[in-house]
Scaffold this motif. Structure first.
Motif, PDB file in Angstrom:
ATOM      1  N   ALA A 161     -84.687   5.029  46.298  1.00  0.00           N
ATOM      2  CA  ALA A 161     -85.796   5.574  47.084  1.00  0.00           C
ATOM      3  C   ALA A 161     -86.927   4.557  47.100  1.00  0.00           C
ATOM      4  CB  ALA A 161     -86.281   6.897  46.499  1.00  0.00           C
ATOM      5  N   PRO A 162     -87.582   4.363  48.250  1.00  0.00           N
ATOM      6  CA  PRO A 162     -88.616   3.329  48.389  1.00  0.00           C
ATOM      7  C   PRO A 162     -89.941   3.732  47.764  1.00  0.00           C
ATOM      8  CG  PRO A 162     -88.419   4.554  50.432  1.00  0.00           C
ATOM      9  CD  PRO A 162     -87.342   5.083  49.517  1.00  0.00           C
ATOM     10  N   VAL A 163     -90.683   2.721  47.326  1.00  0.00           N
ATOM     11  CA  VAL A 163     -92.013   2.916  46.743  1.00  0.00           C
ATOM     12  C   VAL A 163     -92.972   1.924  47.407  1.00  0.00           C
ATOM     13  CG1 VAL A 163     -93.414   2.767  44.644  1.00  0.00           C
ATOM     14  CG2 VAL A 163     -91.091   3.704  44.533  1.00  0.00           C
ATOM     15  N   TRP A 164     -94.166   2.411  47.736  1.00  0.00           N
ATOM     16  CA  TRP A 164     -95.185   1.571  48.365  1.00  0.00           C
ATOM     17  C   TRP A 164     -96.401   1.419  47.460  1.00  0.00           C
ATOM     18  CZ3 TRP A 164     -92.060   4.766  51.127  1.00  0.00           C
ATOM     19  CH2 TRP A 164     -91.453   4.257  52.273  1.00  0.00           C
ATOM     20  N   LYS A 165     -96.966   0.210  47.400  1.00  0.00           N
ATOM     21  CA  LYS A 165     -98.278  -0.003  46.782  1.00  0.00           C
ATOM     22  C   LYS A 165     -99.358   0.020  47.846  1.00  0.00           C
ATOM     23  CE  LYS A 165     -98.968  -2.905  43.440  1.00  0.00           C
ATOM     24  NZ  LYS A 165     -99.012  -4.134  42.615  1.00  0.00           N
ATOM     25  N   VAL A 166     -98.975  -0.398  49.054  1.00  0.00           N
ATOM     26  CA  VAL A 166     -99.850  -0.346  50.223  1.00  0.00           C
ATOM     27  C   VAL A 166     -99.040   0.274  51.340  1.00  0.00           C
ATOM     28  CG1 VAL A 166    -101.189  -1.662  51.904  1.00  0.00           C
ATOM     29  CG2 VAL A 166    -101.093  -2.421  49.516  1.00  0.00           C
ATOM     30  N   ARG A 167     -99.586   1.277  52.010  1.00  0.00           N
ATOM     31  CA  ARG A 167     -98.846   1.942  53.070  1.00  0.00           C
ATOM     32  C   ARG A 167     -98.462   0.941  54.152  1.00  0.00           C
ATOM     33  NH1 ARG A 167     -96.172   6.117  51.364  1.00  0.00           N
ATOM     34  NH2 ARG A 167     -97.480   7.557  50.184  1.00  0.00           N
ATOM     35  N   GLY A 168     -97.200   1.022  54.556  1.00  0.00           N
ATOM     36  CA  GLY A 168     -96.723   0.133  55.600  1.00  0.00           C
ATOM     37  C   GLY A 168     -96.088  -1.137  55.079  1.00  0.00           C
ATOM     38  N   ARG A 169     -96.148  -1.355  53.751  1.00  0.00           N
ATOM     39  CA  ARG A 169     -95.536  -2.561  53.186  1.00  0.00           C
ATOM     40  C   ARG A 169     -94.758  -2.175  51.926  1.00  0.00           C
ATOM     41  NH1 ARG A 169     -99.555  -7.283  52.264  1.00  0.00           N
ATOM     42  NH2 ARG A 169    -100.146  -6.036  50.453  1.00  0.00           N
ATOM     43  N   LEU A 170     -93.449  -2.126  52.072  1.00  0.00           N
ATOM     44  CA  LEU A 170     -92.580  -1.728  50.962  1.00  0.00           C
ATOM     45  C   LEU A 170     -92.700  -2.736  49.820  1.00  0.00           C
ATOM     46  CD1 LEU A 170     -90.456   0.441  50.281  1.00  0.00           C
ATOM     47  CD2 LEU A 170     -88.715  -1.125  51.161  1.00  0.00           C
ATOM     48  N   SER A 171     -92.893  -2.235  48.600  1.00  0.00           N
ATOM     49  CA  SER A 171     -93.105  -3.147  47.476  1.00  0.00           C
ATOM     50  C   SER A 171     -92.076  -2.972  46.363  1.00  0.00           C
ATOM     51  CB  SER A 171     -94.504  -2.940  46.883  1.00  0.00           C
ATOM     52  OG  SER A 171     -94.661  -1.607  46.398  1.00  0.00           O
ATOM     53  N   HIS A 172     -91.610  -1.738  46.136  1.00  0.00           N
ATOM     54  CA  HIS A 172     -90.705  -1.458  45.029  1.00  0.00           C
ATOM     55  C   HIS A 172     -89.683  -0.404  45.449  1.00  0.00           C
ATOM     56  CE1 HIS A 172     -94.318  -3.027  42.991  1.00  0.00           C
ATOM     57  NE2 HIS A 172     -93.521  -3.397  42.013  1.00  0.00           N
ATOM     58  N   ALA A 173     -88.773  -0.126  44.541  1.00  0.00           N
ATOM     59  CA  ALA A 173     -87.826   0.972  44.737  1.00  0.00           C
ATOM     60  C   ALA A 173     -87.411   1.508  43.379  1.00  0.00           C
ATOM     61  CB  ALA A 173     -86.604   0.517  45.520  1.00  0.00           C
ATOM     62  N   LEU A 174     -87.120   2.805  43.344  1.00  0.00           N
ATOM     63  CA  LEU A 174     -86.512   3.426  42.177  1.00  0.00           C
ATOM     64  C   LEU A 174     -85.022   3.567  42.460  1.00  0.00           C
ATOM     65  CD1 LEU A 174     -89.017   6.306  41.312  1.00  0.00           C
ATOM     66  CD2 LEU A 174     -88.926   4.002  40.370  1.00  0.00           C
ATOM     67  N   VAL A 175     -84.201   3.230  41.475  1.00  0.00           N
ATOM     68  CA  VAL A 175     -82.760   3.173  41.704  1.00  0.00           C
ATOM     69  C   VAL A 175     -82.010   3.838  40.548  1.00  0.00           C
ATOM     70  CG1 VAL A 175     -80.793   1.674  42.204  1.00  0.00           C
ATOM     71  CG2 VAL A 175     -83.111   0.943  42.853  1.00  0.00           C
ATOM     72  N   VAL A 176     -81.090   4.728  40.874  1.00  0.00           N
ATOM     73  CA  VAL A 176     -80.160   5.307  39.903  1.00  0.00           C
ATOM     74  C   VAL A 176     -78.789   4.676  40.146  1.00  0.00           C
ATOM     75  CG1 VAL A 176     -78.924   7.386  39.193  1.00  0.00           C
ATOM     76  CG2 VAL A 176     -81.373   7.495  39.674  1.00  0.00           C
ATOM     77  N   ALA A 177     -78.157   4.179  39.088  1.00  0.00           N
ATOM     78  CA  ALA A 177     -76.823   3.582  39.213  1.00  0.00           C
ATOM     79  C   ALA A 177     -75.961   4.079  38.058  1.00  0.00           C
ATOM     80  CB  ALA A 177     -76.909   2.064  39.194  1.00  0.00           C
ATOM     81  N   GLY A 178     -74.894   4.792  38.390  1.00  0.00           N
ATOM     82  CA  GLY A 178     -74.040   5.326  37.331  1.00  0.00           C
ATOM     83  C   GLY A 178     -72.637   5.570  37.830  1.00  0.00           C
TER      84      GLY A 178
END
Length: 271
Positions: free
Chosen positions: A221-238
């Motif tokens: 799932a995507p995470v933004w520090k500034v709206r309109g510019r993707l900066s991070h993501a949370l990832v589950v891997a199993g």
């Protein structure tokens, strides 16, 4: 399974590309040396470093001496080998202290990892080229994916890559050029992948069930520090079996809720 979460191109290929487009080739060479030493399990000699990076030994020696002087690389006069020095930790520590993502994300990663019995990571997105693991929480079971902080892998791979394509400002031509370089266990066609990207944009998260790594489900799932510019993501891997036991839909919604909350915190928005 060794280091399955990321594929890194050969250092000499990265170096050649970086030097070609860089106006500061010395910096590109230094960065390539640091990456190579960082990935190596053992200290390396001058000839081995120069050969791996495609450098003239005299040029490589100049770069190494500069890095030793700055305390980023250590030189053992007895073995004539080089290794990373503690100075790189100072830079990393300063960066981690300034980045609120790690502070806010780590409790989330720990909680979801316990709930799903899977590896949960936070990645920092570096454009369309690659992403870097900056936080991780390992599951307690016997099967653990290798997801160490500092590991790099191609930006468009797996579920996270679909998020980057869905929420980044990239042309189809750019996406296809990068997509053609990816390595999957059972990868989709580019046309199928584009459909999955559109689905990711509509639902706000992405799922990869066994395409990247056989038997492994990845949810991002995507995470933004500034709206309109993707900066991070949370990832589950199993393991797919473990994710299904936890409930794939429940995992998706929990990850989406957590990523939304984290984006609001980083962007300074009120609940």
């Amino acid at each position: 399974m060794s280091d399955p979460l990321h594929y890194v191109p050969r250092p000499d290929q990265e170096l050649a590309k970086a030097v070609e487009v860089s106006k500061a080739p010395a910096i590109s060479r230094a960065a390539a040396v640091l990456r190579l030493l960082g990935k190596s399990e053992q200290p390396l000699g001058l000839q081995a470093i120069a050969r791996e990076l495609g450098l003239v030994p005299s040029t490589c020696l100049y770069v190494l001496r500069a890095l030793v002087a700055e305390e980023f690389v250590a030189f053992d006069p007895d073995t004539k080998r080089y290794a990373l020095q503690a100075g790189v930790l100072t830079l990393a520590r300063h960066w981690l202290r300034r980045d609120r993502f790690n502070e806010l994300a780590q409790p989330i990663l720990n909680r979801i990892s316990r709930q799903v019995d899977a590896t949960v990571i936070g990645v920092h997105i570096v454009g369309i080229d690659h992403m870097i693991i900056v936080a991780t929480s390992q599951a307690g079971n016997n099967f653990q994916l290798s997801a160490q902080v500092g590991s790099r892998f191609p930006a468009l791979i797996s579920a996270t890559g679909r998020c980057i394509a869905a929420f980044g400002d990239h042309s189809e031509a750019e996406l296809e050029a990068k997509f053609r370089t990816l390595r999957w266990d059972d990868g989709p066609s580019f046309e199928t992948w584009l459909t999955q990207v559109r689905e990711t944009r509509a639902q706000g998260f992405a799922v990869d069930e066994g395409a990247y790594i056989t038997g492994v489900t990845v949810v991002a799932a995507p995470v933004w520090k500034v709206r309109g510019r993707l900066s991070h993501a949370l990832v589950v891997a199993g393991l797919t079996s473990a994710v299904r036991r936890a409930g794939l839909e429940a995992v998706q919604q929990e990850l989406l809720r957590s990523a939304t909350w984290l984006s609001r915190q980083l962007c300074g928005e009120q609940e």
